[in-house]
Every structure is written in structure tokens, then in C-alpha cells.
Design an enzyme around this catalytic site. Structure first.
Site, PDB file in Angstrom:
ATOM      1  N   LYS A  48       0.822  -1.202   0.000  1.00 35.10           N
ATOM      2  CA  LYS A  48       0.000   0.000   0.000  1.00 35.10           C
ATOM      3  C   LYS A  48       0.862   1.261   0.000  1.00 35.10           C
ATOM      4  O   LYS A  48       0.374   2.340  -0.282  1.00 35.10           O
ATOM      5  CB  LYS A  48      -0.869   0.026   1.284  1.00 35.10           C
ATOM      6  CG  LYS A  48      -1.793  -1.150   1.421  1.00 35.10           C
ATOM      7  CD  LYS A  48      -2.446  -1.112   2.842  1.00 35.10           C
ATOM      8  CE  LYS A  48      -2.316  -2.486   3.452  1.00 35.10           C
ATOM      9  NZ  LYS A  48      -2.711  -2.588   4.829  1.00 35.10           N
ATOM     10  N   GLY A  49       2.133   1.109   0.315  1.00 33.42           N
ATOM     11  CA  GLY A  49       2.993   2.258   0.564  1.00 33.42           C
ATOM     12  C   GLY A  49       3.178   3.199  -0.612  1.00 33.42           C
ATOM     13  O   GLY A  49       3.425   4.391  -0.422  1.00 33.42           O
ATOM     14  N   GLU A 105       7.541   1.887  -6.616  1.00 35.24           N
ATOM     15  CA  GLU A 105       7.716   1.457  -5.223  1.00 35.24           C
ATOM     16  C   GLU A 105       7.872   2.663  -4.297  1.00 35.24           C
ATOM     17  O   GLU A 105       8.306   3.725  -4.723  1.00 35.24           O
ATOM     18  CB  GLU A 105       8.981   0.589  -5.111  1.00 35.24           C
ATOM     19  CG  GLU A 105       8.719  -0.887  -4.918  1.00 35.24           C
ATOM     20  CD  GLU A 105       8.186  -1.245  -3.531  1.00 35.24           C
ATOM     21  OE1 GLU A 105       7.506  -0.425  -2.868  1.00 35.24           O
ATOM     22  OE2 GLU A 105       8.438  -2.384  -3.107  1.00 35.24           O
ATOM     23  N   LYS A 137      17.161   3.268   0.534  1.00 38.27           N
ATOM     24  CA  LYS A 137      17.978   3.176   1.759  1.00 38.27           C
ATOM     25  C   LYS A 137      19.082   2.170   1.485  1.00 38.27           C
ATOM     26  O   LYS A 137      19.004   1.019   1.900  1.00 38.27           O
ATOM     27  CB  LYS A 137      17.088   2.660   2.895  1.00 38.27           C
ATOM     28  CG  LYS A 137      16.845   3.644   4.022  1.00 38.27           C
ATOM     29  CD  LYS A 137      16.363   2.937   5.269  1.00 38.27           C
ATOM     30  CE  LYS A 137      14.863   2.766   5.297  1.00 38.27           C
ATOM     31  NZ  LYS A 137      14.383   2.223   6.599  1.00 38.27           N
ATOM     32  N   PHE A 158      14.185   4.742  10.020  1.00 43.85           N
ATOM     33  CA  PHE A 158      12.826   4.307   9.705  1.00 43.85           C
ATOM     34  C   PHE A 158      11.946   5.541   9.505  1.00 43.85           C
ATOM     35  O   PHE A 158      11.814   6.370  10.392  1.00 43.85           O
ATOM     36  CB  PHE A 158      12.261   3.418  10.812  1.00 43.85           C
ATOM     37  CG  PHE A 158      10.997   2.729  10.396  1.00 43.85           C
ATOM     38  CD1 PHE A 158      11.044   1.543   9.678  1.00 43.85           C
ATOM     39  CD2 PHE A 158       9.757   3.291  10.690  1.00 43.85           C
ATOM     40  CE1 PHE A 158       9.882   0.917   9.262  1.00 43.85           C
ATOM     41  CE2 PHE A 158       8.586   2.670  10.276  1.00 43.85           C
ATOM     42  CZ  PHE A 158       8.644   1.477   9.562  1.00 43.85           C
ATOM     43  N   VAL A 159      11.367   5.661   8.337  1.00 42.42           N
ATOM     44  CA  VAL A 159      10.611   6.869   7.995  1.00 42.42           C
ATOM     45  C   VAL A 159       9.130   6.564   7.790  1.00 42.42           C
ATOM     46  O   VAL A 159       8.762   5.443   7.456  1.00 42.42           O
ATOM     47  CB  VAL A 159      11.186   7.547   6.728  1.00 42.42           C
ATOM     48  CG1 VAL A 159      12.581   8.105   6.995  1.00 42.42           C
ATOM     49  CG2 VAL A 159      11.223   6.585   5.544  1.00 42.42           C
ATOM     50  N   ASP A 165       4.266   3.700   6.395  1.00 41.69           N
ATOM     51  CA  ASP A 165       3.551   3.523   7.659  1.00 41.69           C
ATOM     52  C   ASP A 165       4.450   3.060   8.792  1.00 41.69           C
ATOM     53  O   ASP A 165       5.532   2.525   8.577  1.00 41.69           O
ATOM     54  CB  ASP A 165       2.458   2.465   7.490  1.00 41.69           C
ATOM     55  CG  ASP A 165       3.048   1.059   7.363  1.00 41.69           C
ATOM     56  OD1 ASP A 165       3.821   0.835   6.413  1.00 41.69           O
ATOM     57  OD2 ASP A 165       2.777   0.207   8.229  1.00 41.69           O
TER      58      ASP A 165
HETATM   59  P1  IMP Z   1      12.657  -4.526   1.549  1.00 41.65           P
HETATM   60  O1  IMP Z   1      12.128  -5.836   1.039  1.00 41.65           O
HETATM   61  O2  IMP Z   1      13.526  -4.714   2.766  1.00 41.65           O
HETATM   62  O3  IMP Z   1      13.341  -3.704   0.498  1.00 41.65           O
HETATM   63  O4  IMP Z   1      11.438  -3.764   2.153  1.00 41.65           O
HETATM   64  C1  IMP Z   1      10.630  -2.937   1.465  1.00 41.65           C
HETATM   65  C2  IMP Z   1       9.376  -2.684   2.275  1.00 41.65           C
HETATM   66  O5  IMP Z   1       9.660  -2.555   3.682  1.00 41.65           O
HETATM   67  C3  IMP Z   1       8.773  -1.382   1.854  1.00 41.65           C
HETATM   68  O6  IMP Z   1       7.890  -1.545   0.757  1.00 41.65           O
HETATM   69  C4  IMP Z   1       8.100  -0.904   3.134  1.00 41.65           C
HETATM   70  O7  IMP Z   1       6.792  -1.465   3.239  1.00 41.65           O
HETATM   71  C5  IMP Z   1       8.945  -1.473   4.257  1.00 41.65           C
HETATM   72  N1  IMP Z   1       9.907  -0.455   4.760  1.00 41.65           N
HETATM   73  C6  IMP Z   1      11.246  -0.484   4.649  1.00 41.65           C
HETATM   74  N2  IMP Z   1      11.804   0.590   5.232  1.00 41.65           N
HETATM   75  C7  IMP Z   1      10.786   1.337   5.707  1.00 41.65           C
HETATM   76  C8  IMP Z   1      10.715   2.603   6.420  1.00 41.65           C
HETATM   77  O8  IMP Z   1      11.712   3.278   6.725  1.00 41.65           O
HETATM   78  N3  IMP Z   1       9.468   3.043   6.740  1.00 41.65           N
HETATM   79  C9  IMP Z   1       8.333   2.344   6.437  1.00 41.65           C
HETATM   80  N4  IMP Z   1       8.352   1.176   5.774  1.00 41.65           N
HETATM   81  C10 IMP Z   1       9.572   0.663   5.420  1.00 41.65           C
HETATM   82 MG    MG Z   2       5.016  -1.228   5.255  1.00 45.27          MG
END
Ligand code: IMP
Ligand code: MG
Length: 187
Positions: A48-49, A105, A137, A158-159, A165
Site C-alpha cells: 500500500k505504501g 515502489e 535506503k 525508519f521513515v 507507515d
Molecule cells: P525490503 O524488502 O527490505 O526492500 O522492504 C521494502 C518494504 O519494507 C517497503 O515496501 C516498506 O513497506 C517497508 N519499509 C522499509 N523501510 C521502511 C521505512 O523506513 N518506513 C516504512 N516502511 C519501510
Molecule cells: Mg510497510
């Protein structure tokens, strides 16, 4: 978690203002429009982000385009998460075979979610597959991801806000910020 009513007040530091985000989204839209000129795009938003980013970016692109939505979630638990196992909660509505696809994304953190998604979508045989992320990140990356368009590279914090969210809350903030430490300890 305990949701407060003062969403903006829970944010200690604003990392990206609404103006900064809107200016960057306009630039990304212009760049994508130039790069993909003459083609019809299919934007695949990862719920949903990426919802606010998708809504703004699609209107900043001056090309004919279709949209589709997917929702994925990592399998619970730190160990399974690090294996990159992703569950599809909502799949594409239409075939993307032969289409020029752009994944939209919110944030790339470890890269595991996107790594899975890219392999999944490649299997659907699009003509091309590109990635646009609002935030990157890189400090926490576990798998290499070839990102075509990045809004902002941010430090390992963490943002929340502009779709992102904490405990499903704060997505409707117009800016991106870091929560005050006491918000986490209250949760
Ligand atoms: P990845 O698989 O570790 O790249 O994670 C991606 C997902 O983790 C994103 O689509 C977000 O839902 C969540 N996520 C990662 N970092 C953050 C953050 O700083 N704030 C909020 N959600 C995050
Ligand atoms: Mg999330």
C-alpha cells in the site's frame, strides 16, 4: 500500537517536505516521459505504501499509460524474511506480456521484496521492465537491485509519511519524517 491523533506531532524530524517531494516527482515524471517517448507504459504500483507516489507520479507522466496494482507482504518472522519469501496478496489484473512496465515502489530497503517482484514480473514476459522508487535506503541492501529512477537516497532511518507507515498509521502525512523515539516505545 497506540495511535495518537496528532500525527504530525509524532514526527520528530522532517526528512522531506511536501514541496521537495512534489518537485522531485515532477522531475521524475518528466524524465520518464522523455526516456519512454512514443511508448505506452504500464505502471505497476506496489501497495500500500506507494499509493500517494503512484497517484502523483502517474499525473506527472505525459504519455499514454495503464495502471495495475499488486500487493505483497513478506512472510512473518525475521528468518523467513531474510530468505526473501514474499506472499502475493493481490496479483495483477491484466497480462503485461509485451508491455513496457514500470514498477512504482515507495522504498527499497533490503531489496528482498523488489528482488522477488522483479523475478515474478519478468516471468510474465514484459517487453521491458524498469523500476522507479521514491526512496532508497542503500545502507541495508542485501540483494543488488538495478534501480532506474530514484526520488531520494536516505540514511538508514525508519521513515513514515507519504504512503509509508508505522503499524499501518501515518501514511496520509504529506511529508516524510522520522518518528519521535517515544512513539516507538509507546507501541
Ligand atoms: P525490503 O524488502 O527490505 O526492500 O522492504 C521494502 C518494504 O519494507 C517497503 O515496501 C516498506 O513497506 C517497508 N519499509 C522499509 N523501510 C521502511 C521505512 O523506513 N518506513 C516504512 N516502511 C519501510
Ligand atoms: Mg510497510
Amino acid at each position: 500500537m497506540v495511535a495518537t491523533t496528532d500525527l504530525a506531532g509524532d514526527v520528530g524530524e522532517i526528512l522531506l517536505t511536501e514541496e521537495q517531494i512534489q518537485a522531485r516527482v515532477a522531475e521524475l515524471g518528466a524524465q520518464i516521459s522523455a526516456d519512454m517517448a512514443g511508448r505506452t507504459l504500464t505502471l505497476v504500483s506496489v501497495l500500500k505504501g506507494s499509493l500517494p507516489f503512484m497517484a502523483d507520479l502517474m499525473r506527472a507522466i505525459r504519455l499514454p499509460l495503464r495502471i495495475d496494482l499488486m500487493e505483497v507482504s513478506s512472510y512473518g518472522g525475521a528468518t523467513t524474511e531474510s530468505s526473501g519469501l514474499v506472499r502475493i496478496l493481490k496479483d495483477l489484473s491484466s497480462s503485461i506480456e509485451g508491455e513496457d512496465v514500470l514498477i512504482v515502489e515507495d522504498i527499497i530497503d533490503t531489496g528482498l521484496t523488489l528482488n522477488y517482484l522483479v523475478r515474478y514480473l519478468r516471468g510474465k514476459k514484459p517487453a521491458s521492465l524498469r523500476i522507479c522508487t521514491l526512496l532508497d535506503k542503500p545502507a541495508r541492501r542485501l540483494v543488488e537491485i538495478d534501480v532506474d529512477y530514484t526520488g531520494f537516497t536516505i540514511p538508514d532511518q525508519f521513515v513514515v509519511g507519504y504512503g509509508l507507515d508505522y503499524g499501518e498509521i501515518y501514511r496520509n502525512l504529506r511529508f516524510v519524517g522520522v518518528l519521535k523515539p517515544e512513539v516507538y516505545s509507546a507501541g
